[in-house]
Enzyme design. Sequence first.
Site, PDB file in Angstrom:
ATOM      1  N   LYS A 173      29.016  37.773  30.184  1.00 53.32           N
ATOM      2  CA  LYS A 173      29.591  37.400  31.476  1.00 53.32           C
ATOM      3  C   LYS A 173      29.111  38.414  32.500  1.00 53.32           C
ATOM      4  O   LYS A 173      29.241  39.624  32.302  1.00 53.32           O
ATOM      5  CB  LYS A 173      31.114  37.424  31.374  1.00 53.32           C
ATOM      6  CG  LYS A 173      31.822  37.349  32.709  1.00 53.32           C
ATOM      7  CD  LYS A 173      33.307  37.285  32.498  1.00 53.32           C
ATOM      8  CE  LYS A 173      34.071  37.485  33.779  1.00 53.32           C
ATOM      9  NZ  LYS A 173      35.501  37.307  33.606  1.00 53.32           N
TER      10      LYS A 173
HETATM   11  C1  R5P Z   1      37.372  41.469  35.280  1.00 47.08           C
HETATM   12  O1  R5P Z   1      37.282  42.516  34.777  1.00 47.08           O
HETATM   13  C2  R5P Z   1      37.940  40.346  34.573  1.00 47.08           C
HETATM   14  O2  R5P Z   1      37.296  40.143  33.340  1.00 47.08           O
HETATM   15  C3  R5P Z   1      37.978  39.056  35.328  1.00 47.08           C
HETATM   16  O3  R5P Z   1      38.480  38.125  34.457  1.00 47.08           O
HETATM   17  C4  R5P Z   1      36.653  38.594  35.845  1.00 47.08           C
HETATM   18  O4  R5P Z   1      36.135  39.437  36.803  1.00 47.08           O
HETATM   19  C5  R5P Z   1      36.612  37.106  36.298  1.00 47.08           C
HETATM   20  O5  R5P Z   1      37.464  36.843  37.246  1.00 47.08           O
HETATM   21  P1  R5P Z   1      37.057  36.612  38.759  1.00 47.08           P
HETATM   22  O6  R5P Z   1      36.416  35.248  38.805  1.00 47.08           O
HETATM   23  O7  R5P Z   1      38.348  36.674  39.460  1.00 47.08           O
HETATM   24  O8  R5P Z   1      36.070  37.667  39.152  1.00 47.08           O
END
Ligand code: R5P
Length: 262
Positions: A173
Amino acid sequence: MDWGMRNRLAGIIKPDTGRCVMLAIDHGYFQGPTTGLERPGEAVAPLLGYADALMLTRGVLRNVIDPGRRIPIVLRVSGGTSILRDDLSDEDITVSIEDAIRVNASALALSVFVGGPHEKETLTNLAKLCDEGQRYGIPVLAVTAVGKEMSRDARYLRLACRIAAELGAQIVKTYYCEGFEKVVGGCPVPIVIAGGKKIEERDALKLAYVAVSAGAVGVDMGRNIFQSKWPAQMIQAVRSIVHDGKTDAQAWEEFQHATGRS
Ligand code: R5P
């Protein structure tokens, strides 16, 4: 790849489209009660039917998610820091493999901070987690976290994604950036993008579209869904892009129609 690991991955990345809409609600592990997630059970209840997988911590999972709900769980297993610290990279593994199995996790999620003060620890933690995952057939999702000083350009993200895959992560990710094809091209495992800070719905749909067009298998989106005034319509619009091949313009039209604004 072992049958169990393939089966778990197929629950997350849907075999019919090869794509994935993951809903991220793990923010509280270092941010506490994030805006929009003060009552996570209520926030996600209308969204679960549209998410292919749910990324969260075991605390929120056990306390607010109905165990009768059949949704693949991507379990956040790294942490140990809070937003009160300048250095967020000082993370450790916070969940045992036994407990991850006990909650029937479909994948284990851990952040790596390439170039950060604790680069080595986070990368060796990833390698250890991948060993545990291999032992029990559970895939690992590595999050290429960026600290305050680290940039999000293609050169940096392609380095971080590739290292995560080399150490054994089955999914990475990361953030979208200009030249994202280079990031995808240098990474031998599927990539999902984070949504990042809340932006206008129209822009978030564009982000999802350009990311999948550049080769991401989908999104692991949080704030741009649960902080929207129309979270259920927003996740459905994202699904249209990720799974149905719609453009951001088409998804935006659907979104406007669904929210009664056209
Ligand atoms: C961050 O450390 C987390 O894993 C969040 O879940 C990630 O950043 C994804 O969420 P967002 O779309 O709000 O950035």
